[in-house]
Scaffold this active site. Structure first.
Site, short mmCIF file in Angstrom:
data_model
loop_
_atom_site.label_atom_id
_atom_site.label_comp_id
_atom_site.label_asym_id
_atom_site.label_seq_id
_atom_site.Cartn_x
_atom_site.Cartn_y
_atom_site.Cartn_z
N ASP A 82 -6.83 -1.47 -4.59
CA ASP A 82 -8.03 -1.28 -3.85
C ASP A 82 -8.93 -0.33 -4.35
OD1 ASP A 82 -6.62 -2.82 -1.90
OD2 ASP A 82 -5.67 -0.96 -1.04
N ASP B 76 0.86 -1.25 0.07
CA ASP B 76 -0.10 0.06 0.08
C ASP B 76 0.83 1.17 0.06
OD1 ASP B 76 -2.58 -1.45 0.00
OD2 ASP B 76 -2.58 -1.52 2.20
#
Length: 165
Positions: free
Chosen positions: A141, A119
């Site tokens: 995401d 991330d």
């Protein structure tokens, strides 16, 4: 292969490629790990975070058995979503499922390669001297959230789609 299914498959592959390319570049080209927090705008930073859990960092575990279980669940989910995509009767639902599948596979590849999902995007805002951060996330995401939004739109406002298996 129907035109809808072809479009969904292309969407899934394109999502996967863009997701993995962005992560590869940030890890090895830009070297985000060495740079630390990179301020892009007053409200957006690039920051490396390794997510060993699932969405929003839930169920955090570095245990190898837990990681294998998460990968197995993700593989089953991708198969079910693929069947749903093959049965979908609307282009929007098919494209939305392609986004979800591509994002899920992208995050699954991270978990397989690194033991955690890469991330890197962090939105934040400062109000009255206190900083509020959103969850750190990645392009996979974003694709998953956009895909779910597309499915919801199609379910409530579009032509009725095929039911999930």
């Amino acid at each position: 292969m129907t035109p809808h299914l072809r479009a969904g498959a292309i969407t899934a592959v394109a999502t996967l490629v863009v997701d993995q390319a962005s992560k590869f570049w940030l890890l090895y080209g830009f070297d985000l790990a060495q740079r630390g927090v990179v301020k892009v705008t007053p409200f957006f930073d690039l920051v490396l975070a390794w997510n060993v859990g699932i969405s929003f960092g839930w169920f955090q575990s570095e245990n190898q058995l837990a990681q294998i279980a998460l990968m197995a669940i993700k593989a089953i989910a991708v198969i079910v979503l693929g069947i749903w995509m093959a049965r979908s009767s609307t282009l929007l639902a098919t494209l939305a499922l392609g986004l979800i599948i591509g994002g899920a596979v992208g995050n699954g590849i991270d978990r397989f390669l690194y033991g955690a999902v890469v991330d890197f995007a962090l939105f934040h805002i400062e109000i009255a001297g206190k900083t509020f951060n959103w969850y750190v996330f990645n392009l996979a995401d974003v694709a998953i959230v956009a895909g779910v939004a597309g499915l919801l739109y199609d379910s409530f406002l579009g032509v009725p789609a095929a039911k999930a298996p």
